[in-house]
Scaffold this motif. Structure first.
Motif, short mmCIF file in Angstrom:
data_model
loop_
_atom_site.label_atom_id
_atom_site.label_comp_id
_atom_site.label_asym_id
_atom_site.label_seq_id
_atom_site.Cartn_x
_atom_site.Cartn_y
_atom_site.Cartn_z
N PRO A 393 -8.99 0.52 15.60
CA PRO A 393 -9.45 0.83 14.51
C PRO A 393 -9.04 1.19 13.19
O PRO A 393 -7.75 1.44 12.84
CB PRO A 393 -10.56 1.70 14.91
CG PRO A 393 -9.48 2.72 15.95
CD PRO A 393 -9.06 1.41 16.47
N PRO A 394 -9.72 0.89 12.11
CA PRO A 394 -9.37 1.30 10.91
C PRO A 394 -9.10 2.57 10.66
O PRO A 394 -10.14 3.48 11.12
CB PRO A 394 -9.99 0.27 9.62
CG PRO A 394 -11.06 0.42 10.89
CD PRO A 394 -10.84 -0.10 11.71
N TYR A 395 -8.25 3.66 10.51
CA TYR A 395 -8.24 4.84 9.99
C TYR A 395 -8.66 4.80 8.53
O TYR A 395 -8.09 5.36 7.77
CB TYR A 395 -6.65 5.51 10.24
CG TYR A 395 -6.77 5.02 11.48
CD1 TYR A 395 -6.89 6.16 12.82
CD2 TYR A 395 -5.82 3.81 12.42
CE1 TYR A 395 -6.47 5.91 13.73
CE2 TYR A 395 -5.98 3.79 13.42
CZ TYR A 395 -6.13 4.64 14.30
OH TYR A 395 -5.42 4.87 16.06
N VAL A 396 -9.57 5.22 9.02
CA VAL A 396 -10.57 5.23 7.95
C VAL A 396 -12.15 6.76 7.75
O VAL A 396 -12.18 6.96 9.12
CB VAL A 396 -11.96 4.02 6.87
CG1 VAL A 396 -10.77 3.51 6.41
CG2 VAL A 396 -12.52 3.82 8.03
N THR A 397 -12.19 7.30 6.48
CA THR A 397 -13.27 8.73 6.43
C THR A 397 -14.37 8.23 5.37
O THR A 397 -13.99 7.35 4.86
CB THR A 397 -12.85 9.35 5.98
OG1 THR A 397 -11.53 9.56 6.79
CG2 THR A 397 -13.86 10.66 5.80
N SER A 398 -15.17 8.12 6.45
CA SER A 398 -17.15 7.91 5.63
C SER A 398 -17.02 9.30 4.75
O SER A 398 -16.44 10.24 4.69
CB SER A 398 -17.83 8.16 6.60
OG SER A 398 -17.49 7.08 7.75
N PHE A 399 -17.55 8.40 3.25
CA PHE A 399 -18.29 9.65 2.50
C PHE A 399 -19.60 9.01 1.94
O PHE A 399 -20.00 7.88 1.96
CB PHE A 399 -17.14 8.96 1.05
CG PHE A 399 -15.48 9.84 0.57
CD1 PHE A 399 -15.45 10.85 1.02
CD2 PHE A 399 -14.68 8.54 1.83
CE1 PHE A 399 -14.10 11.52 1.29
CE2 PHE A 399 -13.17 9.59 1.91
CZ PHE A 399 -13.15 10.72 1.79
N ARG A 400 -20.44 9.96 1.71
CA ARG A 400 -21.27 9.84 0.94
C ARG A 400 -21.20 10.06 -0.13
O ARG A 400 -21.19 11.02 -0.84
CB ARG A 400 -22.16 9.76 1.60
CG ARG A 400 -24.16 9.75 1.09
CD ARG A 400 -25.22 10.64 2.10
NE ARG A 400 -26.52 9.97 1.49
CZ ARG A 400 -27.37 10.83 0.76
NH1 ARG A 400 -26.93 11.52 0.11
NH2 ARG A 400 -28.59 10.16 0.34
N LEU A 401 -21.48 9.30 -1.13
CA LEU A 401 -21.70 9.89 -3.06
C LEU A 401 -23.38 9.86 -3.79
O LEU A 401 -23.55 9.23 -3.57
CB LEU A 401 -20.83 9.28 -3.91
CG LEU A 401 -19.60 9.31 -3.26
CD1 LEU A 401 -18.26 7.88 -3.80
CD2 LEU A 401 -18.49 10.61 -3.40
N ALA A 402 -23.27 11.26 -4.29
CA ALA A 402 -24.72 11.56 -5.10
C ALA A 402 -24.28 10.44 -6.09
O ALA A 402 -23.50 10.53 -7.12
CB ALA A 402 -25.41 12.42 -4.85
N VAL A 403 -25.21 9.80 -6.25
CA VAL A 403 -25.25 8.23 -8.01
C VAL A 403 -26.24 8.79 -8.58
O VAL A 403 -27.99 8.61 -7.98
CB VAL A 403 -24.63 7.54 -7.11
CG1 VAL A 403 -24.99 5.94 -8.83
CG2 VAL A 403 -23.86 6.97 -6.47
N PRO A 404 -26.06 9.31 -10.01
CA PRO A 404 -26.95 9.40 -10.76
C PRO A 404 -27.71 8.14 -11.11
O PRO A 404 -27.10 6.86 -10.90
CB PRO A 404 -25.97 10.14 -12.10
CG PRO A 404 -25.31 10.12 -11.86
CD PRO A 404 -25.06 9.39 -10.82
N ASP A 405 -29.61 8.31 -11.36
CA ASP A 405 -30.47 7.00 -11.56
C ASP A 405 -30.04 6.60 -12.25
O ASP A 405 -29.38 4.91 -12.22
CB ASP A 405 -31.75 7.50 -11.48
CG ASP A 405 -32.15 8.00 -10.64
OD1 ASP A 405 -31.63 8.08 -9.54
OD2 ASP A 405 -33.00 9.06 -10.36
N ALA A 406 -28.65 6.15 -13.70
CA ALA A 406 -29.08 6.04 -14.78
C ALA A 406 -27.16 4.88 -14.52
O ALA A 406 -27.03 3.93 -14.30
CB ALA A 406 -28.15 7.27 -15.58
#
Length: 457
Positions: A393-406
């Motif tokens: 498996p690829p050794y990666v981590t998941s991130f969720r980033l809040a993105v401003p509407d603009a």
């Protein structure tokens, strides 16, 4: 003063309370596992097949209702779904406790499984924790599941020794009621119920997840792992009692020794798999260990010492796989599809549990204890052959980033994220105003990714 990089008191309370709720429920489900094959023989109408059905019956309703209940929690709120599920679980325990026939116990186990709250609990964790601390909260729940399984293996026989099978089911009801109290009093109510693709099912990601060959291997694997678990516990308690000569009242110490030693023994393998990035090697080795232990259980079941040693090896393989498979899933799931992949994975796990109980009971009816162990060994070998074709498996981590509407309207946003060294995959989800990113955590961190959201000046 609260440090910005630490969990708030509210986040810690929410994560700890939900981990306890999850642990109480899993404890109630698994306490029956080491006692039903022996204590259930006195129930009216009990046969090996029906005892096997009772052991795995919860898995069928759990598999059918887990994803729908998670989606329902998006519509009506997390807490009503979780409390409703715990009430079903409590009623199932009462029904089984009052039963004097195996059919009553099966009905109770089916009702217990109908309280499928896992997806709703995970979604509530996502609602109540910030992005940077969500992994810690999920890890707390993961640890609670492992600890509850170990405690259940010991507590089940001890409670049955004191009050019989009825007492075991009454305790499961009590644990569910404590869980309801925790949800009501200790867990905060989120201000908003949001959809999180890391914790919930996204309809657009469902079919791609089902077509992903690497994820299908994992789904088959977790189904086989829990099928072997349920089938084994049709046979192991009987082997300890009838072949090794250990009274059923004393089985608890065998499970305690096996689990303690195996927990200590698995740590180096988990560290090696993650730090040296050799997860495939560790997983295949653990599967092979499961396959080899099964026929040895058959050959050694007349010796108590052999049974104890072999159960240490069995739980060593089981615990390594139980810990590494979710980590592999997190690495393999496409960006923005982790929750969906986990939903399918969990459904496969519970289906495997249901089928394993039936299979163990049926095989025992025709071919005895040896047949059950041989069947489990063959199942493990099929998994090993399928797993041998998987890629590292690829050794990666998941991130969720809040993105401003603009910024969501910025056409270059996705390109900026993908250009960050170490980023393997990214997807923008406009309805959540979020970016889901998979990246090598040794090369990139959340702060770097958040900086990449901003256009160059």
């Amino acid at each position: 003063m609260q440090q910005a990089d630490s969990m708030t008191s509210g986040e810690r309370r929410a994560a700890g309370s939900l981990a306890a709720v999850f642990a109480f429920r899993m404890l109630g489900l698994f306490m029956v596992l080491p006692v039903l094959a022996t204590w259930g023989q006195g129930l009216a109408g009990a046969t090996p097949l029906l005892i096997g059905v009772a052991i795995g019956a919860y898995g069928l309703t759990q598999a059918c209702l887990q994803i729908p209940f998670g989606m329902l929690s998006d519509r009506i709120g997390r807490k009503p779904v979780i409390i409703g599920g715990l009430l079903l679980f409590a009623l199932g325990g009462l029904l089984a406790a009052q039963a004097d026939s195996i059919w009553g116990v099966i009905a109770g186990r089916v009702l217990q499984g109908a309280g499928a709250i896992a997806a709703a609990v995970m979604a509530l964790v996502a609602d109540l924790t910030r992005e940077q601390h969500r992994t810690k909260a999920m890890a707390m729940i993961g640890m609670s599941i492992g600890l509850s399984f170990a405690l259940a293996m010991v507590a089940g026989p001890l409670i049955a020794r004191a009050g019989g099978l009825q007492a075991v089911f009454l305790v499961t009801t009590g644990l569910a009621l404590i869980g309801i109290l925790l949800i009501w009093k200790a867990v905060p109510t989120p201000q908003d119920v949001a959809r999180h693709r890391e914790a919930g099912v996204a309809s657009g990601a469902f079919w791609p997840t089902l077509r992903n060959a690497e994820l299908l291997r994992l789904n088959y694997g977790i189904a086989v792992l829990h099928a072997i678990l349920m089938a084994s516990f049709v046979a192991i308690p009987l082997a300890l009692q009838e072949q090794a000569g250990l009274p059923r009242e004393d089985h608890w110490w065998v499970y305690l020794v096996a689990l303690l030693v195996s927990f200590v023994g698995m740590v180096p393998f988990i560290i090696y798999a993650e730090r040296q990035r050799r997860m495939k090697r560790v997983v295949l080795g653990a599967i092979l260990l499961l396959a080899l232990v099964q026929p040895l259980l058959w050959l050694g079941m007349h010796s108590l010492l052999a049974m104890v040693l072999l159960m240490v090896l069995y739980f060593l393989g089981f615990n390594v796989l139980e810990a590494t498979l979710p980590s592999m899933l997190s690495k393999l799931a496409p960006a923005g599809a982790k929750g969906t992949a986990m939903g399918v994975y969990s459904t496969s796990q519970f289906l495997g549990a249901a089928l394993g109980g039936v299979l163990g009971g049926a095989v025992y009816s025709f071919w005895g204890l040896g047949g059950v162990f041989a069947c489990c060994g063959v199942l493990a070998l099929t998994w090993w052959m399928i797993g041998a074709t998987m890629r590292e498996p690829p050794y990666v981590t998941s991130f969720r980033l809040a993105v401003p509407d603009a910024l969501m309207a910025d056409e270059a946003l996705l390109r900026r994220i993908l250009a960050v060294p170490g980023v393997a995959e990214a997807v923008l989800v406009a309805e959540e105003a979020a970016a889901y990113v998979k990246a090598d955590s040794k090369l990139v961190d959340r702060e770097t990714l958040e900086q990449a959201l901003q256009p160059a000046r």
